[in-house]
Design a protein around this motif. Structure first.
Motif, PDB file in Angstrom:
ATOM      1  N   PHE A 252       0.840  -1.203   0.000  1.00  0.00           N
ATOM      2  CA  PHE A 252       0.000   0.000   0.000  1.00  0.00           C
ATOM      3  C   PHE A 252       0.876   1.254   0.000  1.00  0.00           C
ATOM      4  O   PHE A 252       0.663   2.183  -0.782  1.00  0.00           O
ATOM      5  N   THR A 253       1.875   1.252   0.910  1.00  0.00           N
ATOM      6  CA  THR A 253       2.754   2.422   1.036  1.00  0.00           C
ATOM      7  C   THR A 253       3.506   2.668  -0.268  1.00  0.00           C
ATOM      8  O   THR A 253       3.659   3.806  -0.721  1.00  0.00           O
ATOM      9  N   LYS A 254       3.964   1.578  -0.885  1.00  0.00           N
ATOM     10  CA  LYS A 254       4.699   1.682  -2.151  1.00  0.00           C
ATOM     11  C   LYS A 254       3.801   2.229  -3.274  1.00  0.00           C
ATOM     12  O   LYS A 254       4.176   3.148  -4.004  1.00  0.00           O
ATOM     13  N   GLU A 255       2.602   1.681  -3.389  1.00  0.00           N
ATOM     14  CA  GLU A 255       1.653   2.140  -4.425  1.00  0.00           C
ATOM     15  C   GLU A 255       1.285   3.611  -4.220  1.00  0.00           C
ATOM     16  O   GLU A 255       1.135   4.370  -5.178  1.00  0.00           O
ATOM     17  N   LEU A 256       1.125   3.986  -2.946  1.00  0.00           N
ATOM     18  CA  LEU A 256       0.755   5.370  -2.627  1.00  0.00           C
ATOM     19  C   LEU A 256       1.880   6.320  -3.034  1.00  0.00           C
ATOM     20  O   LEU A 256       1.637   7.373  -3.640  1.00  0.00           O
ATOM     21  N   ALA A 257       3.115   5.939  -2.731  1.00  0.00           N
ATOM     22  CA  ALA A 257       4.264   6.770  -3.105  1.00  0.00           C
ATOM     23  C   ALA A 257       4.349   6.909  -4.636  1.00  0.00           C
ATOM     24  O   ALA A 257       4.600   8.007  -5.152  1.00  0.00           O
ATOM     25  N   GLU A 258       4.089   5.816  -5.329  1.00  0.00           N
ATOM     26  CA  GLU A 258       4.128   5.866  -6.805  1.00  0.00           C
ATOM     27  C   GLU A 258       3.038   6.773  -7.356  1.00  0.00           C
ATOM     28  O   GLU A 258       3.275   7.577  -8.256  1.00  0.00           O
TER      29      GLU A 258
ATOM     30  N   PRO B 213       9.441   9.408  -3.591  1.00  0.00           N
ATOM     31  CA  PRO B 213      10.250   8.231  -3.239  1.00  0.00           C
ATOM     32  C   PRO B 213       9.911   7.739  -1.836  1.00  0.00           C
ATOM     33  O   PRO B 213       9.385   8.495  -1.023  1.00  0.00           O
ATOM     34  N   LEU B 214      10.192   6.459  -1.573  1.00  0.00           N
ATOM     35  CA  LEU B 214      10.101   5.940  -0.198  1.00  0.00           C
ATOM     36  C   LEU B 214      11.523   5.818   0.306  1.00  0.00           C
ATOM     37  O   LEU B 214      12.301   5.024  -0.218  1.00  0.00           O
ATOM     38  N   VAL B 215      11.878   6.601   1.308  1.00  0.00           N
ATOM     39  CA  VAL B 215      13.278   6.618   1.735  1.00  0.00           C
ATOM     40  C   VAL B 215      13.515   5.993   3.101  1.00  0.00           C
ATOM     41  O   VAL B 215      14.613   5.571   3.414  1.00  0.00           O
ATOM     42  N   LEU B 216      12.469   5.947   3.913  1.00  0.00           N
ATOM     43  CA  LEU B 216      12.687   5.510   5.295  1.00  0.00           C
ATOM     44  C   LEU B 216      12.506   4.003   5.450  1.00  0.00           C
ATOM     45  O   LEU B 216      11.760   3.377   4.703  1.00  0.00           O
ATOM     46  N   PRO B 217      13.187   3.424   6.455  1.00  0.00           N
ATOM     47  CA  PRO B 217      12.910   2.018   6.772  1.00  0.00           C
ATOM     48  C   PRO B 217      11.517   1.918   7.405  1.00  0.00           C
ATOM     49  O   PRO B 217      10.842   2.915   7.588  1.00  0.00           O
TER      50      PRO B 217
END
Length: 305
Positions: free
Chosen positions: A236-242, A247-251
């Motif tokens: 979900f987080t990845k799709e939202l960032a896209e 970018p998704l930078v944090l762990p």
């Protein structure tokens, strides 16, 4: 033939969008509200759940009742007081509606109420259906009591439908803007293990499902109101960032940090619910947004335009 729909909790996120779509389809819409002056867009009748009062003309007005009443789960921390309010705001409003309907002359044909996917508790990656066993955490217990109160309407001979809502996606409120905020600030990250499943539904699909439940008399009983393809929190987080071109930078944000911030309410974001949409699909209902990517694009492409 479009009729008259009475909505409780109509000034909330789902209620306002549902009202718009009902009006578009030729229905008349009225809200039942504690504060009738708050929303002037729709005809509004007054009710006071604590005082046990409903304006009688509300019940004689309605052909169908859609019940969305209930205090917001994520609006504030779960103190003991708040937990009581979350339960009572749901159950007491249904008890009052049942009592008043049983005592009045009305022509209500159907009753559609909401519940939550949280009834299944934290069920890991197991696909759960309407027949699956229930959880025993706080939200599951709230959902059980909520549904039991809604079922009373069947005793009055009303066709009763309960929709167990997934995470309702809208950029006007609910979970999505909260999840989008850190992503916007380049601080987006999966929560906890990131492996917990999120069962979601686009607000327009949900409202179309409500309208279908009003119109189609084969709808009776409980249905999961979720899109057919749940995703993990990490996905979900990845799709939202896209969708937001960020970018998704944090762990990952560790579970203990979320527990510290949210207390018991952290079960809202850390519990895993992989919920099946099969029963709704078997009625012939078609989702406009089957996949998360399409749902998110519908919001964030609009923003860019």
């Amino acid at each position: 033939m479009p009729g008259k729909i009475l909505i409780t909790g109509g000034s909330g996120l789902v209620g306002m969008r549902l009202s718009e779509l009902l009006i578009d389809q030729g229905y008349e819409v009225a809200h039942l509200s504690r504060d009738p002056d708050k929303v002037s867009t729709y005809k509004t009748f007054k009710w006071d759940v604590k005082a046990g009062h409903i304006d009688e003309s509300a019940l004689t007005y309605a052909d169908y009742i859609v019940n969305l009443a209930g205090a917001s789960i994520a609006a504030e921390k779960w103190t003991d007081e708040r937990k009581k309010e979350l339960l009572h705001s749901r159950v007491d409003s249904l008890n009052l509606l049942h009592k008043c309907l049983s005592q009045s002359e009305h022509h209500v044909k159907g009753f559609i109420s909401v519940s939550g996917k949280d009834i299944y508790g934290d069920s890991g990656d197991q696909l759960v259906s309407e027949e699956s066993t229930y959880g025993d955490d706080f939200l599951a217990e709230v959902c059980k009591a909520w549904e039991a109160a809604a079922w009373q309407m069947r005793d009055l001979g009303l066709r009763t439908v309960i929709l167990r809502l997934g995470i309702v996606l809208s950029i006007k409120g609910g979970a999505l803007p909260l999840m989008a905020r850190p992503v916007k600030m380049m601080a987006g990250a999966p929560l906890g293990s990131g492996k917990q499943y999120m069962s979601w539904i686009h607000i327009d699909d949900l409202c179309r499902l409500f309208i279908r439940a009003i119109e189609d008399t084969q709808f009776e009983g409980v249905y999961n109101a979720v899109a057919p393809h749940p995703v993990t929190n990490k996905e979900f987080t990845k799709e939202l960032a896209e969708a937001m071109n960020k970018p998704l930078v944090l762990p990952k944000v560790p579970a203990f940090a979320i527990n510290l911030m949210m207390g018991e309410m952290s079960e809202v974001v850390l519990a895993s619910q992989r919920v099946s949409a099969n029963k709704v699909l078997q009625t012939g209902f078609t989702f406009e947004y089957n996949y998360l990517e399409d749902a998110l694009d519908s919001f964030y492409e609009e923003e860019e335009d």
